[in-house]
Design a protein around this motif. Structure first.
Motif, short mmCIF file in Angstrom:
data_model
loop_
_atom_site.label_atom_id
_atom_site.label_comp_id
_atom_site.label_asym_id
_atom_site.label_seq_id
_atom_site.Cartn_x
_atom_site.Cartn_y
_atom_site.Cartn_z
N ASP A 113 -48.94 13.92 37.50
CA ASP A 113 -47.66 13.60 36.72
C ASP A 113 -46.74 13.26 37.80
N GLY A 114 -46.32 11.95 37.54
CA GLY A 114 -45.40 11.45 38.50
C GLY A 114 -44.00 11.46 38.66
N GLY A 115 -43.50 12.36 37.46
CA GLY A 115 -42.21 12.77 37.24
C GLY A 115 -41.66 13.50 38.43
N GLY A 116 -42.66 14.59 38.83
CA GLY A 116 -42.12 15.60 39.97
C GLY A 116 -42.04 14.60 41.30
N LEU A 117 -43.04 13.72 41.55
CA LEU A 117 -42.83 13.23 42.69
C LEU A 117 -41.68 12.16 42.65
N ILE A 118 -41.42 11.49 41.51
CA ILE A 118 -40.25 10.63 41.44
C ILE A 118 -38.89 11.30 41.82
#
Length: 130
Positions: free
Chosen positions: A1-6
């Motif tokens: 999931d890219g949300g945490g990285l973003i």
């Protein structure tokens, strides 16, 4: 999931761009109203909506108004770059997100803004009614 990285990249950018805006990581997100294209519009977020008031509980109270469309564009771009793939997708996606985050933290507006107000500490937003 890219949300945490973003979110992590947005936080890194916040520290470089502004020293007064609250972190997205420990704040509540408010809207000035329920109309328009923001996530507070009826049916937009799928969750409950509350009428709140904010109170200046102490000098720690920090509101910050930002155009949430920069976040939306960061996610869209990240997903598009990731799907494209290639040798440089990680660097390209990082650079894209940082560019969107910089605009967000500078308080700049997109062509069709969807304003959000970030409030910290979260208990400065007092629920009035559901």
């Amino acid at each position: 999931d890219g949300g945490g990285l973003i979110e992590e990249w947005f936080e890194e950018t916040r520290r470089k761009v502004t020293n007064y805006a609250p972190s997205r990581l420990n704040s509540v997100f408010l809207c000035e109203g329920l109309g328009g294209s923001n996530y507070c519009a009826p049916g937009a977020g799928g969750g409950d909506t509350y009428l709140v008031k904010t109170e200046l509980l102490s000098w720690h109270f920090k509101p910050f108004k930002a155009d949430s469309m920069w976040w939306t564009e960061a996610v869209r771009g990240y997903e598009k770059i990731q799907k494209r793939g290639g040798d440089n997708w990680a660097t390209d996606s990082h650079d894209w997100v940082k560019e969107m985050a910089t605009e967000y933290w500078k308080g700049n507006s997109t062509e069709n803004p969807a304003w959000e107000i970030i409030v910290s500490p979260p208990d400065a937003a007092i629920i009035v009614e559901k």
